[in-house]
Design a protein around this motif. Structure first.
Motif, PDB file in Angstrom:
ATOM      1  N   ALA A  67       0.827  -1.206   0.000  1.00 55.00           N
ATOM      2  CA  ALA A  67       0.000   0.000   0.000  1.00 55.00           C
ATOM      3  C   ALA A  67       0.860   1.254   0.000  1.00 55.00           C
ATOM      4  O   ALA A  67       0.552   2.244  -0.692  1.00 55.00           O
ATOM      5  CB  ALA A  67      -0.930  -0.012   1.210  1.00 55.00           C
ATOM      6  N   ARG A  68       1.937   1.236   0.759  1.00 58.06           N
ATOM      7  CA  ARG A  68       2.839   2.386   0.804  1.00 58.06           C
ATOM      8  C   ARG A  68       3.493   2.615  -0.559  1.00 58.06           C
ATOM      9  O   ARG A  68       3.678   3.758  -0.997  1.00 58.06           O
ATOM     10  CB  ARG A  68       3.904   2.126   1.885  1.00 58.06           C
ATOM     11  CG  ARG A  68       4.824   3.262   2.198  1.00 58.06           C
ATOM     12  CD  ARG A  68       5.506   3.030   3.552  1.00 58.06           C
ATOM     13  NE  ARG A  68       6.084   1.703   3.658  1.00 58.06           N
ATOM     14  CZ  ARG A  68       7.318   1.389   3.259  1.00 58.06           C
ATOM     15  NH1 ARG A  68       8.082   2.323   2.693  1.00 58.06           N
ATOM     16  NH2 ARG A  68       7.782   0.167   3.412  1.00 58.06           N
ATOM     17  N   ALA A  69       3.802   1.531  -1.258  1.00 54.99           N
ATOM     18  CA  ALA A  69       4.485   1.650  -2.548  1.00 54.99           C
ATOM     19  C   ALA A  69       3.602   2.272  -3.616  1.00 54.99           C
ATOM     20  O   ALA A  69       4.085   2.999  -4.486  1.00 54.99           O
ATOM     21  CB  ALA A  69       4.968   0.280  -3.007  1.00 54.99           C
ATOM     22  N   VAL A  70       2.294   1.987  -3.584  1.00 59.14           N
ATOM     23  CA  VAL A  70       1.407   2.479  -4.647  1.00 59.14           C
ATOM     24  C   VAL A  70       0.780   3.816  -4.314  1.00 59.14           C
ATOM     25  O   VAL A  70       0.062   4.388  -5.155  1.00 59.14           O
ATOM     26  CB  VAL A  70       0.289   1.464  -4.977  1.00 59.14           C
ATOM     27  CG1 VAL A  70       0.871   0.131  -5.383  1.00 59.14           C
ATOM     28  CG2 VAL A  70      -0.677   1.318  -3.812  1.00 59.14           C
ATOM     29  N   THR A  99       2.321 -10.176  -5.748  1.00 56.79           N
ATOM     30  CA  THR A  99       1.658  -9.439  -6.815  1.00 56.79           C
ATOM     31  C   THR A  99       0.189  -9.201  -6.470  1.00 56.79           C
ATOM     32  O   THR A  99      -0.366  -8.122  -6.723  1.00 56.79           O
ATOM     33  CB  THR A  99       1.776 -10.194  -8.148  1.00 56.79           C
ATOM     34  OG1 THR A  99       3.161 -10.287  -8.498  1.00 56.79           O
ATOM     35  CG2 THR A  99       1.031  -9.461  -9.261  1.00 56.79           C
ATOM     36  N   LYS A 100      -0.464 -10.201  -5.870  1.00 55.12           N
ATOM     37  CA  LYS A 100      -1.864 -10.022  -5.473  1.00 55.12           C
ATOM     38  C   LYS A 100      -1.993  -8.894  -4.449  1.00 55.12           C
ATOM     39  O   LYS A 100      -2.930  -8.085  -4.512  1.00 55.12           O
ATOM     40  CB  LYS A 100      -2.422 -11.330  -4.924  1.00 55.12           C
ATOM     41  CG  LYS A 100      -2.615 -12.399  -6.000  1.00 55.12           C
ATOM     42  CD  LYS A 100      -2.913 -13.770  -5.422  1.00 55.12           C
ATOM     43  CE  LYS A 100      -4.251 -13.826  -4.728  1.00 55.12           C
ATOM     44  NZ  LYS A 100      -4.556 -15.214  -4.267  1.00 55.12           N
ATOM     45  N   ASN A 101      -1.058  -8.803  -3.510  1.00 50.40           N
ATOM     46  CA  ASN A 101      -1.069  -7.692  -2.556  1.00 50.40           C
ATOM     47  C   ASN A 101      -0.933  -6.356  -3.272  1.00 50.40           C
ATOM     48  O   ASN A 101      -1.605  -5.369  -2.932  1.00 50.40           O
ATOM     49  CB  ASN A 101       0.064  -7.840  -1.546  1.00 50.40           C
ATOM     50  CG  ASN A 101      -0.189  -8.934  -0.532  1.00 50.40           C
ATOM     51  OD1 ASN A 101      -1.321  -9.364  -0.324  1.00 50.40           O
ATOM     52  ND2 ASN A 101       0.880  -9.405   0.100  1.00 50.40           N
ATOM     53  N   LEU A 102      -0.054  -6.320  -4.256  1.00 50.84           N
ATOM     54  CA  LEU A 102       0.171  -5.084  -5.003  1.00 50.84           C
ATOM     55  C   LEU A 102      -1.069  -4.700  -5.809  1.00 50.84           C
ATOM     56  O   LEU A 102      -1.437  -3.520  -5.891  1.00 50.84           O
ATOM     57  CB  LEU A 102       1.376  -5.273  -5.926  1.00 50.84           C
ATOM     58  CG  LEU A 102       2.177  -4.038  -6.326  1.00 50.84           C
ATOM     59  CD1 LEU A 102       2.718  -3.314  -5.107  1.00 50.84           C
ATOM     60  CD2 LEU A 102       3.329  -4.445  -7.247  1.00 50.84           C
ATOM     61  N   VAL A 103      -1.725  -5.683  -6.392  1.00 44.79           N
ATOM     62  CA  VAL A 103      -2.960  -5.428  -7.140  1.00 44.79           C
ATOM     63  C   VAL A 103      -4.044  -4.892  -6.210  1.00 44.79           C
ATOM     64  O   VAL A 103      -4.739  -3.908  -6.540  1.00 44.79           O
ATOM     65  CB  VAL A 103      -3.442  -6.717  -7.835  1.00 44.79           C
ATOM     66  CG1 VAL A 103      -4.862  -6.547  -8.376  1.00 44.79           C
ATOM     67  CG2 VAL A 103      -2.488  -7.098  -8.972  1.00 44.79           C
ATOM     68  N   ALA A 108      -7.277  -0.246  -4.408  1.00 45.91           N
ATOM     69  CA  ALA A 108      -7.726   0.629  -3.326  1.00 45.91           C
ATOM     70  C   ALA A 108      -7.253   2.064  -3.530  1.00 45.91           C
ATOM     71  O   ALA A 108      -7.945   3.011  -3.130  1.00 45.91           O
ATOM     72  CB  ALA A 108      -7.210   0.099  -1.992  1.00 45.91           C
ATOM     73  N   ALA A 109      -6.093   2.238  -4.162  1.00 47.74           N
ATOM     74  CA  ALA A 109      -5.527   3.569  -4.354  1.00 47.74           C
ATOM     75  C   ALA A 109      -6.016   4.242  -5.637  1.00 47.74           C
ATOM     76  O   ALA A 109      -5.671   5.399  -5.889  1.00 47.74           O
ATOM     77  CB  ALA A 109      -3.999   3.482  -4.367  1.00 47.74           C
ATOM     78  N   SER A 156      -9.726  -7.502 -10.657  1.00 46.34           N
ATOM     79  CA  SER A 156      -9.551  -6.409  -9.694  1.00 46.34           C
ATOM     80  C   SER A 156     -10.320  -5.139 -10.039  1.00 46.34           C
ATOM     81  O   SER A 156     -10.552  -4.298  -9.171  1.00 46.34           O
ATOM     82  CB  SER A 156      -8.059  -6.057  -9.591  1.00 46.34           C
ATOM     83  OG  SER A 156      -7.613  -5.461 -10.812  1.00 46.34           O
ATOM     84  N   GLY A 157     -10.660  -4.976 -11.305  1.00 50.59           N
ATOM     85  CA  GLY A 157     -11.275  -3.727 -11.745  1.00 50.59           C
ATOM     86  C   GLY A 157     -10.273  -2.684 -12.187  1.00 50.59           C
ATOM     87  O   GLY A 157     -10.660  -1.621 -12.703  1.00 50.59           O
ATOM     88  N   VAL A 158      -8.979  -2.940 -11.997  1.00 47.45           N
ATOM     89  CA  VAL A 158      -7.932  -2.017 -12.455  1.00 47.45           C
ATOM     90  C   VAL A 158      -7.648  -2.283 -13.929  1.00 47.45           C
ATOM     91  O   VAL A 158      -7.551  -3.442 -14.355  1.00 47.45           O
ATOM     92  CB  VAL A 158      -6.636  -2.215 -11.637  1.00 47.45           C
ATOM     93  CG1 VAL A 158      -5.534  -1.284 -12.123  1.00 47.45           C
ATOM     94  CG2 VAL A 158      -6.905  -1.996 -10.148  1.00 47.45           C
ATOM     95  N   THR A 159      -7.512  -1.226 -14.721  1.00 41.91           N
ATOM     96  CA  THR A 159      -7.100  -1.393 -16.107  1.00 41.91           C
ATOM     97  C   THR A 159      -5.730  -2.065 -16.134  1.00 41.91           C
ATOM     98  O   THR A 159      -4.814  -1.655 -15.416  1.00 41.91           O
ATOM     99  CB  THR A 159      -7.029  -0.036 -16.818  1.00 41.91           C
ATOM    100  OG1 THR A 159      -8.332   0.544 -16.829  1.00 41.91           O
ATOM    101  CG2 THR A 159      -6.541  -0.189 -18.258  1.00 41.91           C
ATOM    102  N   TYR A 160      -5.586  -3.096 -16.972  1.00 41.85           N
ATOM    103  CA  TYR A 160      -4.363  -3.884 -16.926  1.00 41.85           C
ATOM    104  C   TYR A 160      -3.858  -4.190 -18.335  1.00 41.85           C
ATOM    105  O   TYR A 160      -4.598  -4.135 -19.309  1.00 41.85           O
ATOM    106  CB  TYR A 160      -4.591  -5.206 -16.194  1.00 41.85           C
ATOM    107  CG  TYR A 160      -5.526  -6.157 -16.923  1.00 41.85           C
ATOM    108  CD1 TYR A 160      -5.046  -7.031 -17.900  1.00 41.85           C
ATOM    109  CD2 TYR A 160      -6.892  -6.171 -16.658  1.00 41.85           C
ATOM    110  CE1 TYR A 160      -5.900  -7.890 -18.584  1.00 41.85           C
ATOM    111  CE2 TYR A 160      -7.748  -7.027 -17.324  1.00 41.85           C
ATOM    112  CZ  TYR A 160      -7.257  -7.877 -18.286  1.00 41.85           C
ATOM    113  OH  TYR A 160      -8.098  -8.721 -18.976  1.00 41.85           O
ATOM    114  N   THR A 161      -2.575  -4.525 -18.389  1.00 37.95           N
ATOM    115  CA  THR A 161      -1.976  -5.201 -19.541  1.00 37.95           C
ATOM    116  C   THR A 161      -1.099  -6.316 -18.982  1.00 37.95           C
ATOM    117  O   THR A 161      -0.269  -6.064 -18.104  1.00 37.95           O
ATOM    118  CB  THR A 161      -1.113  -4.252 -20.396  1.00 37.95           C
ATOM    119  OG1 THR A 161      -1.892  -3.138 -20.822  1.00 37.95           O
ATOM    120  CG2 THR A 161      -0.556  -4.994 -21.619  1.00 37.95           C
TER     121      THR A 161
END
Length: 256
Positions: A67-70, A99-103, A108-109, A156-161
């Motif tokens: 969370a801190r990184a993103v 990676t799942k934590n980062l996603v 959330a961010a 996740s709902g985040v736009t991805y590639t």
């Protein structure tokens, strides 16, 4: 993000592909802020020397660190990878749970775009990896971990590639890649430098949104490709252009 501005987190910035992503982002014209993440505090100075504007020291296996990184970033380029070994049988994977934590943190961010470097051999791209290596990486749990991370990102709902490169080499970028879409499409090898170029180009290429691509270099292609797609990639920085004088040295079939 735009082609000239935004803050990009590079997770796995000390790896072979991640270092090249930092180089390319730093070489880009404009006001792109490069944030590098590493779990090794001793790497902070070298990442800054390489051109990272910001360095976050943390472990993606710790949700608070992810969370801190993103925080306040526009996009994430995730090049995390696990080195195959006996330890992968008894530990969590940076490119799986990490990676799942980062996603989750990115969702959330409100991060705009998440580029994930996965690998041929994952999911429906299994035939693209040579059988012996596929059985090894599957048995060690690396490919299943990457598959879980891919699925988590898609949901996740985040736009991805998602990029699934073939065998990674340390050669200079060729600038000539074969891009498949649909799983069982291409097989072969690709320089890390080409993968890094695609990571950066994906951030600025609307046609790459919410898609999964299998990628190899044309000169590293094995067999006859299927499901090849023509993507109008936005221009990558000059540092990604090929140096034809360098010989390829294949190191791994798994992304790092």
């Amino acid at each position: 993000m735009t082609i000239t501005s935004g803050r990009v987190l590079v997770a796995g910035a000390t790896g072979g592909t991640g270092r090249r992503v930092v180089d390319l982002l730093r070489a880009a014209d404009g006001d792109v802020v490069v944030r590098a993440m590493t779990r090794d505090a001793d790497s902070e100075s070298s990442l800054r020397e390489r051109g990272a504007d910001e360095v976050v020291v943390g472990d993606v296996l710790t949700p608070d660190d992810a969370a801190r990184a993103v925080d306040a970033v526009d996009a994430v380029v995730c090049t995390l990878g696990s080195s195959p070994g006996i330890g992968t049988l008894t530990s969590d994977f940076a490119d799986g749970e990490g990676t799942k934590n980062l996603v989750d943190a990115a969702a959330a961010a409100g991060v705009d775009h998440f580029v994930l470097v996965s690998s041929l051999g994952v999911g429906d791209s299994a035939p693209g990896m040579q059988l012996g290596l596929r059985l090894l990486f599957r048995g060690l749990g690396v490919l299943p971990a990457k598959a879980r991370a891919e699925a988590h990102l898609r949901e996740s709902g985040v736009t991805y590639t998602i990029l699934r490169p073939g065998g990674l080499t340390n050669a200079d970028a060729t600038g000539d890649v074969v891009v498949g879409e649909g799983g069982d499409t291409v097989s072969g090898s690709i320089p890390r430098a080409d993968v890094a170029g695609l990571c950066v180009a994906s951030l600025f290429t609307p046609a790459a949104a919410d898609r999964t691509f299998e990628v190899v270099a044309r000169r590293g292609l094995r067999g006859t490709p299927e499901g090849v797609v023509d993507i109008d990639w936005q221009t990558a920085p000059a540092a990604a252009r090929p140096d034809p004088g360098t010989e390829a040295v294949e190191e791994s079939e798994s992304a790092d």
